[in-house]
Design a protein around this motif. Structure first.
Motif, mmCIF file in Angstrom:
data_model
loop_
_atom_site.group_PDB
_atom_site.id
_atom_site.type_symbol
_atom_site.label_atom_id
_atom_site.label_comp_id
_atom_site.label_asym_id
_atom_site.label_seq_id
_atom_site.Cartn_x
_atom_site.Cartn_y
_atom_site.Cartn_z
ATOM 1 N N SER A 15 -8.202 -9.836 -4.878
ATOM 2 C CA SER A 15 -7.096 -9.330 -4.058
ATOM 3 C C SER A 15 -6.819 -10.232 -2.861
ATOM 4 N N TRP A 16 -7.826 -10.976 -2.415
ATOM 5 C CA TRP A 16 -7.595 -11.941 -1.342
ATOM 6 C C TRP A 16 -6.875 -13.181 -1.869
ATOM 7 N N GLU A 17 -7.116 -13.511 -3.127
ATOM 8 C CA GLU A 17 -6.478 -14.680 -3.731
ATOM 9 C C GLU A 17 -5.087 -14.353 -4.262
ATOM 10 N N GLN A 18 -4.882 -13.077 -4.663
ATOM 11 C CA GLN A 18 -3.593 -12.646 -5.211
ATOM 12 C C GLN A 18 -3.142 -11.339 -4.538
ATOM 13 N N PRO A 19 -2.866 -11.389 -3.224
ATOM 14 C CA PRO A 19 -2.509 -10.162 -2.516
ATOM 15 C C PRO A 19 -1.199 -9.532 -2.970
ATOM 16 N N LEU A 20 -0.210 -10.349 -3.304
ATOM 17 C CA LEU A 20 1.084 -9.807 -3.711
ATOM 18 C C LEU A 20 1.010 -9.167 -5.097
ATOM 19 N N ALA A 21 0.320 -9.827 -6.016
ATOM 20 C CA ALA A 21 0.159 -9.265 -7.355
ATOM 21 C C ALA A 21 -0.621 -7.952 -7.281
ATOM 22 N N THR A 22 -1.644 -7.927 -6.423
ATOM 23 C CA THR A 22 -2.436 -6.713 -6.244
ATOM 24 C C THR A 22 -1.554 -5.575 -5.733
ATOM 25 N N ALA A 23 -0.663 -5.881 -4.792
ATOM 26 C CA ALA A 23 0.237 -4.866 -4.243
ATOM 27 C C ALA A 23 1.237 -4.375 -5.300
ATOM 28 N N GLU A 24 1.751 -5.290 -6.094
ATOM 29 C CA GLU A 24 2.726 -4.909 -7.122
ATOM 30 C C GLU A 24 2.120 -3.940 -8.137
ATOM 31 N N ILE A 25 0.873 -4.205 -8.529
ATOM 32 C CA ILE A 25 0.222 -3.386 -9.558
ATOM 33 C C ILE A 25 -0.377 -2.114 -8.965
ATOM 34 N N ASP A 26 -1.167 -2.276 -7.892
ATOM 35 C CA ASP A 26 -1.964 -1.164 -7.376
ATOM 36 C C ASP A 26 -1.184 -0.229 -6.455
ATOM 37 N N ALA A 27 -0.082 -0.719 -5.887
ATOM 38 C CA ALA A 27 0.726 0.105 -4.980
ATOM 39 C C ALA A 27 2.053 0.495 -5.628
ATOM 40 N N ILE A 28 2.940 -0.479 -5.795
ATOM 41 C CA ILE A 28 4.263 -0.191 -6.367
ATOM 42 C C ILE A 28 4.144 0.346 -7.784
ATOM 43 N N GLY A 29 3.142 -0.117 -8.522
ATOM 44 C CA GLY A 29 2.943 0.356 -9.891
ATOM 45 C C GLY A 29 2.733 1.859 -9.964
ATOM 46 N N VAL A 47 -1.260 12.339 -17.461
ATOM 47 C CA VAL A 47 -1.281 10.886 -17.301
ATOM 48 C C VAL A 47 -2.426 10.525 -16.364
ATOM 49 N N TYR A 48 -3.249 9.591 -16.807
ATOM 50 C CA TYR A 48 -4.362 9.099 -15.998
ATOM 51 C C TYR A 48 -4.072 7.648 -15.647
ATOM 52 N N ASN A 49 -3.771 7.386 -14.369
ATOM 53 C CA ASN A 49 -3.415 6.028 -13.958
ATOM 54 C C ASN A 49 -4.656 5.261 -13.512
ATOM 55 N N LEU A 50 -5.245 4.528 -14.434
ATOM 56 C CA LEU A 50 -6.449 3.743 -14.172
ATOM 57 C C LEU A 50 -6.155 2.243 -14.112
ATOM 58 N N ALA A 51 -4.915 1.863 -14.393
ATOM 59 C CA ALA A 51 -4.550 0.444 -14.386
ATOM 60 C C ALA A 51 -4.569 -0.089 -12.961
ATOM 61 N N ALA A 52 -5.171 -1.237 -12.769
ATOM 62 C CA ALA A 52 -5.219 -1.831 -11.434
ATOM 63 C C ALA A 52 -5.730 -3.259 -11.509
ATOM 64 N N GLN A 53 -5.376 -4.035 -10.499
ATOM 65 C CA GLN A 53 -6.096 -5.269 -10.220
ATOM 66 C C GLN A 53 -7.259 -4.770 -9.376
ATOM 67 N N SER A 54 -8.422 -4.617 -9.988
ATOM 68 C CA SER A 54 -9.495 -3.843 -9.356
ATOM 69 C C SER A 54 -10.631 -4.674 -8.772
#
Length: 343
Positions: free
Chosen positions: A87-101, A75-82
Protein backbone atom coordinates in the motif's frame (compact mmCIF):
# COMPACT_ATOMS: atom_id res chain seq x y z
CA UNK A 1 -31.44 -22.29 -0.74
CA UNK A 2 -29.63 -18.96 -0.38
CA UNK A 3 -27.31 -17.40 -2.94
CA UNK A 4 -24.03 -15.89 -1.71
CA UNK A 5 -21.57 -13.77 -3.67
CA UNK A 6 -17.96 -13.59 -2.43
CA UNK A 7 -15.46 -11.06 -3.71
CA UNK A 8 -11.88 -12.18 -3.16
CA UNK A 9 -13.02 -15.81 -3.20
CA UNK A 10 -9.62 -17.20 -4.24
CA UNK A 11 -7.86 -15.74 -1.19
CA UNK A 12 -7.37 -17.15 2.28
CA UNK A 13 -10.64 -15.95 3.83
CA UNK A 14 -12.63 -16.41 0.63
CA UNK A 15 -11.73 -20.07 0.42
CA UNK A 16 -12.62 -20.87 4.04
CA UNK A 17 -15.87 -18.90 3.71
CA UNK A 18 -16.77 -20.69 0.48
CA UNK A 19 -16.29 -24.05 2.21
CA UNK A 20 -18.46 -22.94 5.13
CA UNK A 21 -21.28 -21.69 2.90
CA UNK A 22 -21.23 -24.85 0.76
CA UNK A 23 -21.56 -26.91 3.95
CA UNK A 24 -24.61 -24.82 4.84
CA UNK A 25 -26.25 -25.48 1.47
CA UNK A 26 -25.68 -22.13 -0.24
CA UNK A 27 -25.26 -21.56 -3.96
CA UNK A 28 -21.87 -19.87 -3.89
CA UNK A 29 -20.80 -17.35 -6.52
CA UNK A 30 -17.32 -15.89 -6.61
CA UNK A 31 -15.92 -12.86 -8.38
CA UNK A 32 -12.68 -13.28 -10.30
CA UNK A 33 -10.64 -10.83 -12.31
CA UNK A 34 -9.97 -11.96 -15.85
CA UNK A 35 -6.33 -12.95 -16.37
CA UNK A 36 -4.40 -14.50 -19.24
CA UNK A 37 -3.98 -17.62 -17.08
CA UNK A 38 -6.93 -18.75 -14.97
CA UNK A 39 -5.89 -19.09 -11.32
CA UNK A 40 -8.36 -20.51 -8.81
CA UNK A 41 -5.94 -20.02 -5.93
CA UNK A 42 -7.17 -21.44 -2.64
CA UNK A 43 -10.48 -22.69 -4.07
CA UNK A 44 -8.98 -24.93 -6.74
CA UNK A 45 -10.07 -28.02 -4.76
CA UNK A 46 -13.75 -26.92 -4.77
CA UNK A 47 -13.91 -24.97 -8.04
CA UNK A 48 -16.43 -27.39 -9.56
CA UNK A 49 -18.89 -26.58 -6.75
CA UNK A 50 -18.67 -22.82 -7.27
CA UNK A 51 -20.04 -20.37 -9.83
CA UNK A 52 -17.48 -17.83 -11.05
CA UNK A 53 -18.26 -14.40 -12.45
CA UNK A 54 -15.66 -12.15 -14.06
CA UNK A 55 -15.78 -8.69 -12.51
CA UNK A 56 -13.55 -6.07 -10.90
CA UNK A 57 -13.96 -3.95 -7.77
CA UNK A 58 -12.97 -0.83 -9.74
CA UNK A 59 -15.68 -1.39 -12.37
CA UNK A 60 -19.18 -0.72 -11.01
CA UNK A 61 -20.91 -1.99 -14.18
CA UNK A 62 -19.25 -5.39 -13.81
CA UNK A 63 -20.38 -5.58 -10.16
CA UNK A 64 -23.97 -4.72 -11.15
CA UNK A 65 -23.76 -7.55 -13.67
CA UNK A 66 -22.44 -9.90 -10.97
CA UNK A 67 -25.39 -9.02 -8.75
CA UNK A 68 -27.86 -9.65 -11.58
CA UNK A 69 -26.32 -13.03 -12.38
CA UNK A 70 -26.02 -14.22 -8.77
CA UNK A 71 -29.17 -12.63 -7.34
CA UNK A 72 -27.22 -12.78 -4.11
CA UNK A 73 -29.00 -12.86 -0.77
CA UNK A 74 -25.67 -12.22 0.93
CA UNK A 75 -22.54 -10.48 -0.36
CA UNK A 76 -19.21 -10.90 1.41
CA UNK A 77 -16.71 -8.25 0.30
CA UNK A 78 -13.30 -9.79 0.94
CA UNK A 79 -11.55 -8.40 -2.15
CA UNK A 80 -8.71 -6.05 -1.30
CA UNK A 81 -5.15 -5.04 -1.88
CA UNK A 82 -4.43 -6.47 1.55
CA UNK A 83 -0.66 -6.21 1.94
CA UNK A 84 0.32 -3.19 4.05
CA UNK A 85 3.82 -2.86 2.54
CA UNK A 86 2.41 -2.78 -0.99
CA UNK A 87 0.00 0.00 0.00
CA UNK A 88 2.99 2.31 0.43
CA UNK A 89 4.22 1.41 -3.05
CA UNK A 90 0.75 1.54 -4.66
CA UNK A 91 -1.33 3.97 -2.57
CA UNK A 92 -3.71 4.97 -5.37
CA UNK A 93 -4.42 1.41 -6.48
CA UNK A 94 -5.01 0.47 -2.84
CA UNK A 95 -7.51 3.33 -2.50
CA UNK A 96 -9.33 2.40 -5.72
CA UNK A 97 -9.81 -1.22 -4.62
CA UNK A 98 -10.11 -1.01 -0.84
CA UNK A 99 -12.07 2.26 -0.60
CA UNK A 100 -13.90 3.18 -3.81
CA UNK A 101 -14.40 -0.51 -4.59
CA UNK A 102 -16.59 -0.86 -1.50
CA UNK A 103 -18.82 1.98 -2.72
CA UNK A 104 -19.05 0.32 -6.12
CA UNK A 105 -20.23 -2.92 -4.51
CA UNK A 106 -22.75 -1.13 -2.30
CA UNK A 107 -24.13 0.76 -5.28
CA UNK A 108 -24.48 -2.50 -7.22
CA UNK A 109 -26.48 -3.98 -4.33
CA UNK A 110 -28.64 -0.86 -4.02
CA UNK A 111 -29.31 -0.89 -7.76
CA UNK A 112 -30.08 -4.59 -8.24
CA UNK A 113 -31.24 -6.07 -4.93
CA UNK A 114 -31.46 -3.73 -1.90
CA UNK A 115 -32.70 -6.60 0.29
CA UNK A 116 -29.30 -8.31 -0.05
CA UNK A 117 -27.24 -8.46 3.14
CA UNK A 118 -23.68 -7.09 2.92
CA UNK A 119 -20.51 -7.90 4.84
CA UNK A 120 -17.50 -5.58 4.65
CA UNK A 121 -14.08 -6.86 5.68
CA UNK A 122 -12.72 -4.11 7.89
CA UNK A 123 -9.40 -4.45 9.68
CA UNK A 124 -7.59 -3.79 12.94
CA UNK A 125 -5.09 -1.73 10.90
CA UNK A 126 -7.68 1.06 11.09
CA UNK A 127 -6.72 1.47 14.78
CA UNK A 128 -3.05 1.97 13.82
CA UNK A 129 -1.59 4.28 16.44
CA UNK A 130 -3.86 2.80 19.07
CA UNK A 131 -5.81 5.18 21.29
CA UNK A 132 -6.87 2.54 23.84
CA UNK A 133 -5.88 -1.00 24.84
CA UNK A 134 -7.59 -3.33 24.10
CA UNK A 135 -9.41 -2.03 21.04
CA UNK A 136 -13.19 -2.45 20.71
CA UNK A 137 -15.98 -1.14 18.46
CA UNK A 138 -15.92 2.33 20.09
CA UNK A 139 -12.13 2.84 20.08
CA UNK A 140 -11.11 5.86 17.93
CA UNK A 141 -9.37 5.03 14.66
CA UNK A 142 -5.88 6.25 13.73
CA UNK A 143 -4.66 4.38 10.62
CA UNK A 144 -0.92 4.37 9.91
CA UNK A 145 -0.73 3.21 6.30
CA UNK A 146 -2.48 3.82 2.96
CA UNK A 147 -4.04 0.39 3.48
CA UNK A 148 -5.47 1.36 6.87
CA UNK A 149 -6.76 4.68 5.51
CA UNK A 150 -8.45 3.03 2.51
CA UNK A 151 -10.03 0.38 4.73
CA UNK A 152 -11.33 3.10 7.05
CA UNK A 153 -13.16 4.69 4.11
CA UNK A 154 -14.67 1.30 3.28
CA UNK A 155 -15.75 0.89 6.90
CA UNK A 156 -17.43 4.30 7.10
CA UNK A 157 -19.11 4.12 3.69
CA UNK A 158 -20.65 0.79 4.77
CA UNK A 159 -22.01 2.43 7.92
CA UNK A 160 -23.30 5.39 5.87
CA UNK A 161 -25.17 3.17 3.39
CA UNK A 162 -26.70 1.29 6.31
CA UNK A 163 -27.93 4.47 7.97
CA UNK A 164 -28.83 6.39 4.79
CA UNK A 165 -30.41 3.70 2.63
CA UNK A 166 -31.48 1.12 5.20
CA UNK A 167 -29.23 -1.59 3.76
CA UNK A 168 -28.40 -4.59 5.94
CA UNK A 169 -24.69 -3.75 5.89
CA UNK A 170 -22.18 -4.95 8.50
CA UNK A 171 -18.47 -4.47 9.03
CA UNK A 172 -16.29 -7.03 10.75
CA UNK A 173 -13.24 -5.35 12.28
CA UNK A 174 -11.04 -8.40 12.03
CA UNK A 175 -7.71 -8.54 13.79
CA UNK A 176 -4.81 -10.49 12.25
CA UNK A 177 -5.91 -13.93 11.17
CA UNK A 178 -3.65 -16.41 9.48
CA UNK A 179 -3.73 -19.98 8.18
CA UNK A 180 -1.99 -22.54 6.06
CA UNK A 181 -3.45 -20.69 3.05
CA UNK A 182 -1.86 -17.33 3.86
CA UNK A 183 0.22 -15.76 1.08
CA UNK A 184 3.99 -15.90 1.51
CA UNK A 185 4.24 -12.10 1.39
CA UNK A 186 2.71 -11.94 4.88
CA UNK A 187 5.13 -12.16 7.78
CA UNK A 188 3.54 -15.21 9.44
CA UNK A 189 3.68 -17.37 6.32
CA UNK A 190 7.11 -15.99 5.48
CA UNK A 191 8.26 -17.27 8.87
CA UNK A 192 6.71 -20.74 8.65
CA UNK A 193 7.90 -21.28 5.07
CA UNK A 194 11.42 -20.23 6.11
CA UNK A 195 11.33 -22.54 9.14
CA UNK A 196 10.53 -25.48 6.86
CA UNK A 197 13.31 -24.58 4.42
CA UNK A 198 15.89 -24.02 7.17
CA UNK A 199 14.91 -27.36 8.73
CA UNK A 200 15.43 -29.06 5.37
CA UNK A 201 18.78 -27.33 4.85
CA UNK A 202 17.76 -25.42 1.72
CA UNK A 203 17.79 -21.98 3.38
CA UNK A 204 20.36 -20.48 5.74
CA UNK A 205 18.32 -17.80 7.45
CA UNK A 206 15.22 -15.58 7.24
CA UNK A 207 15.26 -11.77 7.31
CA UNK A 208 12.46 -10.01 9.18
CA UNK A 209 11.49 -6.51 10.27
CA UNK A 210 10.29 -5.23 13.65
CA UNK A 211 10.50 -8.16 16.05
CA UNK A 212 8.77 -6.20 18.82
CA UNK A 213 5.56 -5.50 16.88
CA UNK A 214 2.61 -7.02 18.75
CA UNK A 215 -0.39 -8.57 17.04
CA UNK A 216 -3.59 -10.36 18.01
CA UNK A 217 -3.43 -13.51 15.87
CA UNK A 218 -6.27 -15.95 15.19
CA UNK A 219 -7.12 -18.55 12.53
CA UNK A 220 -9.03 -17.59 9.38
CA UNK A 221 -11.39 -20.57 9.69
CA UNK A 222 -12.70 -19.21 13.00
CA UNK A 223 -13.03 -15.69 11.65
CA UNK A 224 -15.09 -16.49 8.53
CA UNK A 225 -17.63 -18.14 10.82
CA UNK A 226 -18.02 -14.75 12.50
CA UNK A 227 -18.65 -13.13 9.10
CA UNK A 228 -21.52 -15.51 8.43
CA UNK A 229 -22.98 -15.02 11.90
CA UNK A 230 -23.11 -11.24 11.40
CA UNK A 231 -25.41 -11.63 8.40
CA UNK A 232 -27.78 -13.99 10.26
CA UNK A 233 -28.75 -11.41 12.91
CA UNK A 234 -32.02 -9.49 13.15
CA UNK A 235 -30.26 -6.14 12.71
CA UNK A 236 -26.96 -5.09 11.09
CA UNK A 237 -24.07 -3.96 13.25
CA UNK A 238 -20.28 -3.81 13.39
CA UNK A 239 -18.15 -6.22 15.42
CA UNK A 240 -14.54 -6.64 16.51
CA UNK A 241 -13.31 -10.18 15.88
CA UNK A 242 -10.15 -11.00 17.82
CA UNK A 243 -8.64 -13.31 20.44
CA UNK A 244 -7.87 -10.73 23.17
CA UNK A 245 -4.30 -12.09 23.23
CA UNK A 246 -1.25 -10.31 21.88
CA UNK A 247 2.06 -11.82 20.74
CA UNK A 248 5.23 -10.32 19.34
CA UNK A 249 6.71 -11.33 16.01
CA UNK A 250 9.60 -12.71 18.07
CA UNK A 251 7.22 -15.06 19.92
CA UNK A 252 5.77 -16.26 16.62
CA UNK A 253 9.29 -17.03 15.39
CA UNK A 254 10.21 -18.93 18.57
CA UNK A 255 7.09 -21.11 18.50
CA UNK A 256 7.40 -21.79 14.77
CA UNK A 257 11.01 -22.95 15.06
CA UNK A 258 10.19 -24.98 18.17
CA UNK A 259 7.54 -26.83 16.16
CA UNK A 260 10.38 -27.91 13.83
CA UNK A 261 12.58 -28.92 16.77
CA UNK A 262 14.82 -25.85 16.67
CA UNK A 263 15.39 -23.63 19.71
CA UNK A 264 16.16 -19.98 18.94
CA UNK A 265 18.59 -18.00 21.09
CA UNK A 266 18.60 -14.22 20.64
CA UNK A 267 21.60 -11.89 20.55
CA UNK A 268 21.75 -8.11 20.11
CA UNK A 269 18.91 -5.59 20.02
CA UNK A 270 16.95 -3.60 17.44
CA UNK A 271 18.28 -3.78 13.90
CA UNK A 272 21.34 -5.67 15.18
CA UNK A 273 19.29 -8.51 16.67
CA UNK A 274 19.88 -12.02 15.38
CA UNK A 275 18.43 -15.41 16.20
CA UNK A 276 20.78 -18.36 16.57
CA UNK A 277 20.05 -22.08 16.41
CA UNK A 278 21.01 -23.06 19.97
CA UNK A 279 22.11 -26.55 18.88
CA UNK A 280 24.37 -25.54 15.97
CA UNK A 281 25.26 -21.92 16.70
CA UNK A 282 24.21 -20.91 13.18
CA UNK A 283 22.41 -17.62 12.55
CA UNK A 284 18.90 -18.42 11.35
CA UNK A 285 17.11 -15.06 11.88
CA UNK A 286 18.36 -11.59 10.95
CA UNK A 287 16.61 -8.24 11.42
CA UNK A 288 16.55 -6.12 8.26
CA UNK A 289 15.65 -2.43 8.67
CA UNK A 290 14.31 -2.39 5.09
CA UNK A 291 11.33 -4.42 6.34
CA UNK A 292 10.31 -1.81 8.93
CA UNK A 293 7.18 0.18 8.03
CA UNK A 294 7.46 3.96 7.42
CA UNK A 295 4.89 4.38 10.22
CA UNK A 296 4.88 1.37 12.52
CA UNK A 297 1.83 -0.13 14.22
CA UNK A 298 3.30 -1.38 17.49
CA UNK A 299 0.38 -2.94 19.37
CA UNK A 300 -2.92 -4.45 18.25
CA UNK A 301 -5.11 -6.21 20.81
CA UNK A 302 -8.82 -6.71 20.21
CA UNK A 303 -11.70 -7.22 22.63
CA UNK A 304 -14.30 -9.55 21.03
CA UNK A 305 -16.77 -9.34 23.95
CA UNK A 306 -19.58 -7.90 21.80
CA UNK A 307 -19.24 -10.65 19.18
CA UNK A 308 -19.10 -13.32 21.86
CA UNK A 309 -22.22 -12.00 23.55
CA UNK A 310 -24.40 -11.03 20.57
CA UNK A 311 -23.21 -13.50 17.92
CA UNK A 312 -22.34 -16.40 20.21
CA UNK A 313 -18.95 -16.51 18.49
CA UNK A 314 -15.88 -18.09 20.07
CA UNK A 315 -12.52 -18.79 18.53
CA UNK A 316 -11.71 -22.52 18.56
CA UNK A 317 -8.13 -22.66 17.24
CA UNK A 318 -5.49 -21.47 19.72
CA UNK A 319 -2.40 -19.46 18.81
CA UNK A 320 -0.14 -22.47 19.39
CA UNK A 321 -2.31 -24.66 17.16
CA UNK A 322 -2.39 -21.95 14.48
CA UNK A 323 1.41 -21.85 14.31
CA UNK A 324 1.62 -25.65 14.47
CA UNK A 325 -0.77 -26.03 11.53
CA UNK A 326 1.15 -23.52 9.45
CA UNK A 327 4.57 -25.05 10.15
CA UNK A 328 3.39 -28.63 9.58
CA UNK A 329 1.76 -27.60 6.29
CA UNK A 330 4.89 -25.83 5.05
CA UNK A 331 7.10 -28.74 6.12
CA UNK A 332 4.97 -31.05 3.98
CA UNK A 333 5.00 -28.62 1.03
CA UNK A 334 8.79 -28.20 1.12
CA UNK A 335 9.36 -31.96 1.43
CA UNK A 336 7.12 -32.51 -1.60
CA UNK A 337 8.94 -29.76 -3.51
CA UNK A 338 12.33 -31.36 -2.79
CA UNK A 339 11.12 -34.82 -3.86
CA UNK A 340 9.83 -33.43 -7.17
CA UNK A 341 13.12 -31.59 -7.73
CA UNK A 342 15.06 -34.82 -7.11
CA UNK A 343 13.19 -36.76 -9.81
Amino acid sequence: MKNALITGITGQDGSYLAELLLEKGYNVYGIMRRKSVVDYGNVDHIKDKLHFIYADMTDEISLINAMRISQADEVYNLAAQSFVATSWEQPLATAEIDAIGVTNMLEAIRTVKPSCRFYQASTSEMFGLVQAVPQCETTPFYPRSPYGVAKLYGHWITKNYRESYGLFACSGILFNHESERRGKEFVTRKITDAVARIKQGVLDHVELGNMDAKRDWGHSKDYVRAMWLMLQQDAPDDYVIATNETRTVREFVEIAFAQAGIQVQWQGTGVDEIGIDKATGKTIVKVNKDFFRPAEVQLLLGNPAKAEEKLGWKREISFAELVQRMVDNDMALVEKELKVAAL
